[in-house]
Each structure stands twice: as C-alpha cells, then as structure tokens.
Design a protein around this motif. Sequence first.
Motif, PDB file in Angstrom:
ATOM      1  N   TRP A   1       2.498   6.717   8.535  1.00 23.33           N
ATOM      2  CA  TRP A   1       1.865   8.020   8.328  1.00 23.33           C
ATOM      3  C   TRP A   1       0.473   7.855   7.718  1.00 23.33           C
ATOM      4  N   LEU A   2       0.400   7.033   6.656  1.00 25.30           N
ATOM      5  CA  LEU A   2      -0.896   6.799   6.004  1.00 25.30           C
ATOM      6  C   LEU A   2      -1.922   6.296   7.008  1.00 25.30           C
TER       7      LEU A   2
ATOM      8  N   GLY B   1      -6.385   0.736   4.193  1.00 20.98           N
ATOM      9  CA  GLY B   1      -5.631  -0.425   3.732  1.00 20.98           C
ATOM     10  C   GLY B   1      -4.289  -0.543   4.438  1.00 20.98           C
ATOM     11  N   ALA B   2      -3.608   0.597   4.602  1.00 18.47           N
ATOM     12  CA  ALA B   2      -2.313   0.584   5.283  1.00 18.47           C
ATOM     13  C   ALA B   2      -2.477   0.102   6.717  1.00 18.47           C
TER      14      ALA B   2
ATOM     15  N   VAL C   1       0.829  -1.214   0.000  1.00 19.64           N
ATOM     16  CA  VAL C   1       0.000   0.000   0.000  1.00 19.64           C
ATOM     17  C   VAL C   1       0.866   1.269   0.000  1.00 19.64           C
ATOM     18  N   PRO C   2       1.795   1.415   0.987  1.00 25.18           N
ATOM     19  CA  PRO C   2       2.651   2.603   0.922  1.00 25.18           C
ATOM     20  C   PRO C   2       3.540   2.632  -0.325  1.00 25.18           C
TER      21      PRO C   2
ATOM     22  N   THR D   1      -5.310  -9.801   1.408  1.00 24.81           N
ATOM     23  CA  THR D   1      -6.315  -9.608   0.363  1.00 24.81           C
ATOM     24  C   THR D   1      -7.330  -8.538   0.766  1.00 24.81           C
ATOM     25  N   LEU D   2      -7.617  -8.443   2.071  1.00 24.96           N
ATOM     26  CA  LEU D   2      -8.533  -7.397   2.523  1.00 24.96           C
ATOM     27  C   LEU D   2      -7.888  -6.023   2.325  1.00 24.96           C
TER      28      LEU D   2
END
Lengths: 279, 311
Positions: B53-54, B283-284, A125-126, B268-269
């Motif tokens: 951070w996200l 998601g992160a 993701v990042p 997957t999630l």
Amino acid sequence: MTTTASRRLLTVYLPLSLAAILLLFPFYWMLITSIKTNRELIDLSGLPFWVFEPTLEHYRVLFAETGFLRWALNTLIVSVVATAISLACSILAGYTLARLRFRGAGPIGAAIFVTYLVPQTLLFVPLLEVTRQLGLTNTLWSMILTYPTILIPFGTWLLMGYFRSIPRELEESALIDGASRFRAMTQIVLPLALPGILSAGIFSFTLSWNEFIYALVFTTSTDIKTIPVGVVTELVKGDVYFWGSLMAGALLGSVPVALIYSFFVEHYVAGLTAGAVKG
Amino acid sequence: MRAEAREHAIAARPPLSIGEVLDRQGVLAYVLLFPGLLILTVFIAYPFVTSLWLAVTDQSVSTSGARFIGLENFIGELGSQIFQQTVRNTLVYTAVTVVFKLVLGIALAVLMNQSFRLKNLARAALLLPWIVPTALSAIAWLWLFDATFSVFNWLLVHSGLTTRGINWLGEGGWAMTAIIIANVWRGTPFFAITILAGLQTVDRELLEAASVDGASTWQRFWRITLPLVRPVLLIVLLFSTIWTISDFQLVYVLTRGGPANSTHLLGTLAYDVAVRAGQLSEGAAISLYMFPVLIVCVVALLLYLRRSSTT
C-alpha cells in the motif's frame, strides 16, 4: 614417519593456523585496541600488534559516561522475553504440524517456512508504520513483539523435525491409557524434545541479542537502545570516534553470545545445520 | 488409527466438554497454532500488505493523508541514478561474496573434516565471526580500515609494498572491496560449518572403495564427495543469497553507503530514504525491489524440499 608428520603439518596444521589467524584477528584487534591508551592508539611509529601501556580507562568511560549498562539490561530483557514468547509459539506450532492431522496443515507449514526467509530489510519500513499505529514506537515492546517474527519460523521448523523423530507409539499408548493430549504432550513428548528446545532457545537468544535493524529503526531515545545500536550510534560523536570505548563496548557486547555459544556449541551447530542437512 | 477411532467415539456422544473438543485434532490444531500465527500475521503479513500500500502512495512522515499514485514510485526509482547504482552494487556485492564464501567455505569444511587434535576447540573458535553481533564486529573492521590507522596500511607500508596507505573506506572501489572482505569474513564460517555437517554424512567406505580402485584425492572429491553434498550446498547458497542481497549492518556501520553511493545496497538506500529523509513510500518501493529475487529463492527452496521429501 617424519614425512607423514611434515605432510600433516602442510595439509592440516598450517592451513588451519592460517584460517584461525584470519578469522580471529579482528577479535584480537578489538581486545588490544580496547586496552591501549589514546596516545598509543594514534602512534604510527610503534608496533601496532602489542600493548605497551595497558589501561582500563576505556572500560571506565564506557560504564561511567555512556548508557552501556542500560543498553545491556535492555538487550537482556528483550532477548529473554522474545525468546520465551518464540519458544512457546514454536513448541505449539511445531508439535501441531508434526503430529496433528488437520485441514490446511500443508499450506500453513509452507507459509511458516516462507516467513523464515523474509529478510528484515524487506519489512522495516512498513513495520515502522505498524509499530506507530500500535503505539509501540520507542518502547522495548517494539522489539519484543517483532523479534519473534524472525525466531518463530526457525524454531517451528527445527522443533517439527524433533517432534517427528519421537515415535508416535509412545504418545498413542499414553492416550489409550486415558491421558489427555495435553498431558501426553507435556509429560512424554516435551521431555524427549528437550535437546531441540534447547537448540531453538539458544539460537533465538543469540539472534535477538544480535538483531540490529529493527532496534535501530524503532528506537530513538538513549535509554531504550540495545547494545549493538547504542554502541554504533552513541559512541561516535560527530566525526570523533572514541576507538577505545567503541572496542570495549563491541567486545563486551559480544562476550555474552560467545559464552552461551561456547557452552552449547553442539546445540548451536545442530540448530544452524538443521534446516540444511535435514531439509 | 486407534486415536482416530477414539475420536469417532467422542464425536458420537454430544454434548462435549471443552477438554473433549480440544481432543479433536482439527480444532486443537488451530488453537495451538493461534499464538504463532497471530504474531506472524500482525508483524509479517500485515506489514507486507502495508508495504504494498505504501509503495503505491505518496506517504511521507510529514504528510498525514496519503494519495494513490500507482506505480509512480517504482518507475521513478528505475530512472534514478542512485537507485541504478545501488542495484549494481547489490548485485556485485552478492555475487562476489557468495562465490568467495562458497569456495572458502568448502575449503575450510574439507580442512576441518580431517582428524586432528583440539578439533572441537577449532570448530568452536572458527564459528565466532558468524555468531557475534555483526554491527559490533563491523566496528572492529571500521578501525581496521581506518584511513590513517589501518593496520593493513601499516603492513603494506612497512613491508615496502606501497609508499602510501590505501584509503579503504574513502574511495569507491576500495570501499566495495572492504565491505566484501568483511562480509566474506563473517559468512564463511556459516558455509564451512554447514558444509562440514554435510561432509560428515558422506560414507567413508565409498571413498575408500574409490581409493582402492585407483581414484586420486581430487577425483574422489570431485566425483563422489561434491555430488553427495550438493543438496547442502544448494540450500546454503540460497540462504546466503537471500541474506546477502538484503544485507544492511556491515554497510551501515562501515560506509553508510558512501563514498558517493558507491556501496549503497537496497537495504541501506531504503533506510536513508524512508527513515532519514522520511519518504516512507519511496523507501517501501526500494525495499520491495528485493522481492523478485526473494521469490525466486523461496520457490527454488520449496520445489527442492518437496522433491526431496517425495523421493
């Protein structure tokens, strides 16, 4: 005599055959599915384990009507370049950690080992965000530059072991004779570490070839995809599965790694077990 | 010692040429480490910080500016039913497959440790499930588990065991069974080959001596072989746990987390939420829930390696 023979049949050959059937059956299934006609594929009355009207139609579709050849080329480029970058970095880092005395050697070695254990699913993701910041999204570079993060830690770890097994005296006598450290490294240490370098290279190449999640997340257009991503995402149109072509693509995408591996199985196993057995 | 003496001689004689500076180990070390560390910093350390951070912001693909929201993402997930289900799935999937892979891997390794004809060929063939791209072998499993054309169903029906086939990927419990079967198939060769390498280091004389003293095959295995390969078992287990808990490909290809989220894993999630729905922050945060388990495994491995290198 006959009792030992039947005993061996029971303790060795029978369980081995069973294991072989279980482990290899999906490959056999891929092969026969890829050469069955569509009619035979959906025929529930016939014997499914054999092909009665073999055809190469699915392979023709794969090459002529999908981007398979392009994906194959992409996968090859990405794997070769990522492996080359990783090998160069791993040789340098492995040599440094095995041979040189410097402040911070311990923590840096441990940090590289820890990155070996970081799974791709933790960071995709990042990384999607980072590749976007660097302008790499939807390019082969997004894979070429990120795959080494999977490969360098392993390669460094493996080569460190090889470099340590080469006697220090060989190198030191060259240094005494006036050779620079660079010459001592390239002409004495590297040739002796060649088996290790080969192991690390083969391992890196197969890992790159097989990589899926980064390639899936970083690429969107058809002509940038690798084989695993292309086959999985493009050969399924809506709910329609082109089973024959899917299997043909899956099989052909597996053949290169299987071939390389079968030629260098000793090196591959050496790479696989290096961490576990030497550690 | 000699090399160090040489270095002191160089250090006492300024000015230094580039070549001489590079011959000092402290400088040279960092020059040689630079390319590798650069890549690892940019594509592992930096993304990891970005991930933290996200996870504490509300960034999504559609918003340009992100707002700090503290632990809201993490807390929000804990209350979500899908997330709870996903954590349960991940734990079941990991625990069950790792146990099966360990037991079958030991059995296969012991089997392969005997002498027989075509041993090298057998070893090469048995590792195939592990070396081919998982996403591609998963396609074979997708077809093997097809609701209508599954060959397993063909066998079940034609042998008269059941009248109707199993809806392998369409029904929660069976879908979990299916991905577990595929994962065990893929992972057992790795266990077997690594454990086999460990078995080959066991001193045969030790086993023969025990045999002379009257120990049965089972006793020899349980009391001598197993304790001796324990280090290898430990490392294989830790690696496999990390890889399985973070698995993605098999589930992505076989079920996409379905039916009704019954096979979603954390990976997957996180993909569904971050990439398909574009909720990067959420998601992160989901991915980061893998981190505690990862830390435990890493610390265990580091402690183990330190102990084995000092003794």
